[in-house]
Motif scaffolding. Structure first.
Motif, PDB file in Angstrom:
ATOM      1  N   VAL A  28      33.787   7.922  65.863  1.00 16.78           N
ATOM      2  CA  VAL A  28      32.563   7.177  65.913  1.00 16.78           C
ATOM      3  C   VAL A  28      31.408   8.500  66.023  1.00 16.78           C
ATOM      4  O   VAL A  28      32.070   9.324  66.354  1.00 16.78           O
ATOM      5  N   ARG A  29      30.537   7.544  64.427  1.00 15.56           N
ATOM      6  CA  ARG A  29      29.331   8.732  64.349  1.00 15.56           C
ATOM      7  C   ARG A  29      28.086   8.020  64.972  1.00 15.56           C
ATOM      8  O   ARG A  29      27.666   6.489  64.527  1.00 15.56           O
ATOM      9  N   ALA A  30      26.714   8.602  65.204  1.00 12.01           N
ATOM     10  CA  ALA A  30      25.600   8.308  65.227  1.00 12.01           C
ATOM     11  C   ALA A  30      24.575   9.101  64.137  1.00 12.01           C
ATOM     12  O   ALA A  30      25.211  10.090  63.630  1.00 12.01           O
ATOM     13  N   ASN A  31      24.064   8.226  63.385  1.00 10.10           N
ATOM     14  CA  ASN A  31      23.204   8.063  61.997  1.00 10.10           C
ATOM     15  C   ASN A  31      21.281   8.190  62.111  1.00 10.10           C
ATOM     16  O   ASN A  31      21.501   7.460  62.668  1.00 10.10           O
ATOM     17  N   ILE A  32      21.459   9.433  61.893  1.00 12.67           N
ATOM     18  CA  ILE A  32      19.990   9.305  62.140  1.00 12.67           C
ATOM     19  C   ILE A  32      19.093   9.949  61.314  1.00 12.67           C
ATOM     20  O   ILE A  32      19.295  10.718  60.711  1.00 12.67           O
ATOM     21  N   LEU A  33      18.683   8.582  60.945  1.00 15.89           N
ATOM     22  CA  LEU A  33      17.772   8.882  58.939  1.00 15.89           C
ATOM     23  C   LEU A  33      16.213   9.742  59.446  1.00 15.89           C
ATOM     24  O   LEU A  33      15.218   8.935  60.814  1.00 15.89           O
ATOM     25  N   VAL A  34      16.013  10.518  59.077  1.00 15.42           N
ATOM     26  CA  VAL A  34      14.410  11.528  59.513  1.00 15.42           C
ATOM     27  C   VAL A  34      13.819  11.256  58.130  1.00 15.42           C
ATOM     28  O   VAL A  34      14.341  12.466  57.141  1.00 15.42           O
ATOM     29  N   TYR A  35      12.323  11.015  58.796  1.00 20.32           N
ATOM     30  CA  TYR A  35      11.829  11.293  57.231  1.00 20.32           C
ATOM     31  C   TYR A  35       9.924  12.063  58.459  1.00 20.32           C
ATOM     32  O   TYR A  35       9.236  11.367  59.162  1.00 20.32           O
ATOM     33  N   LYS A  36       9.702  12.954  57.186  1.00 23.31           N
ATOM     34  CA  LYS A  36       9.006  14.164  58.109  1.00 23.31           C
ATOM     35  C   LYS A  36       9.361  14.048  59.272  1.00 23.31           C
ATOM     36  O   LYS A  36       7.583  13.985  60.301  1.00 23.31           O
ATOM     37  N   ASN A  37      10.008  14.569  59.614  1.00 26.40           N
ATOM     38  CA  ASN A  37      10.516  14.746  61.172  1.00 26.40           C
ATOM     39  C   ASN A  37      10.544  14.024  61.957  1.00 26.40           C
ATOM     40  O   ASN A  37      10.293  14.277  63.382  1.00 26.40           O
ATOM     41  N   LYS A  38      10.552  12.650  61.886  1.00 27.36           N
ATOM     42  CA  LYS A  38      10.580  11.085  62.759  1.00 27.36           C
ATOM     43  C   LYS A  38      11.486  10.046  62.300  1.00 27.36           C
ATOM     44  O   LYS A  38      11.851  10.363  61.274  1.00 27.36           O
ATOM     45  N   VAL A  39      11.618   9.325  63.529  1.00 26.08           N
ATOM     46  CA  VAL A  39      13.739   8.781  63.539  1.00 26.08           C
ATOM     47  C   VAL A  39      12.696   8.420  62.812  1.00 26.08           C
ATOM     48  O   VAL A  39      11.349   6.944  63.524  1.00 26.08           O
ATOM     49  N   ILE A  40      13.417   7.481  61.585  1.00 18.34           N
ATOM     50  CA  ILE A  40      12.387   6.212  61.215  1.00 18.34           C
ATOM     51  C   ILE A  40      13.856   4.799  60.902  1.00 18.34           C
ATOM     52  O   ILE A  40      12.868   3.095  60.749  1.00 18.34           O
ATOM     53  N   GLY A  41      15.134   5.147  61.764  1.00 16.32           N
ATOM     54  CA  GLY A  41      16.180   4.691  61.647  1.00 16.32           C
ATOM     55  C   GLY A  41      17.775   5.228  61.946  1.00 16.32           C
ATOM     56  O   GLY A  41      17.550   5.968  62.037  1.00 16.32           O
ATOM     57  N   GLY A  42      18.214   4.185  61.825  1.00 13.25           N
ATOM     58  CA  GLY A  42      20.404   4.987  61.871  1.00 13.25           C
ATOM     59  C   GLY A  42      20.641   3.715  62.524  1.00 13.25           C
ATOM     60  O   GLY A  42      20.409   2.718  62.203  1.00 13.25           O
TER      61      GLY A  42
END
Length: 164
Positions: A131-145
């Protein structure tokens, strides 16, 4: 004897690697879409809202995951630069629905490049591994995942722990 030779540039290798990563991510998103069509409970029913929290450091990203109750290994399993598609296909629309359920909307980032940080989850109920957690980061902020299984018959849902 027959010999074939060809020249490959670094740009071509990088492009091939990017296509491979996007295809892999598309496969995971496709699995989530198929699970939904089959009626599997792939998405959590009521997601907690994700605030655009700082995610510049590994510690900040781990702390973010801990707010949802996840225990992860101390280092990222993978860091990849991804491009949010300019136009969403059906699979990415389904993935964006997961994001919208948790207060994110990736359509705001269409055409933008972001980083995906992947962590191994160590405490997923009923699954000791995979099981994995994916964090999407744009300009050092979480935008989704998402949280997903890497198994063939896996699942995908937002960051909140499933209640089913």
């Amino acid at each position: 004897m027959f010999t074939v030779s060809f020249r490959v540039t670094k740009k071509q290798v990088a492009a091939a690697a990017a296509v491979f990563v996007l295809a892999l991510a598309g496969g995971i998103w496709a699995q989530a879409a198929l699970s939904e069509l089959r009626g599997d409970p792939a998405q959590a029913p009521a997601e907690a809202k994700v605030e655009k929290v700082a995610a510049k450091t590994n510690e900040q990203r781990i702390s973010f995951l801990e707010t949802f109750g996840w225990e992860v290994e101390g280092e990222e399993d993978e860091i990849v630069e991804v491009k949010i598609p300019q136009e969403f296909d059906d699979v990415f629309e389904k993935y964006n629905e997961i994001q919208k359920q948790q207060g994110c909307d990736l359509s705001k980032y269409a055409g933008k490049r972001c980083k995906r940080y992947t962590y191994v989850i160590e405490n997923y109920p009923g699954q000791a591994e995979g099981v994995r957690a994916n964090i999407l980061v744009y300009k050092n902020k979480v935008i989704g995942g998402d949280v997903c299984s890497v198994e063939l018959d896996g699942f995908m849902h937002g960051f909140a722990q499933r209640t089913d």
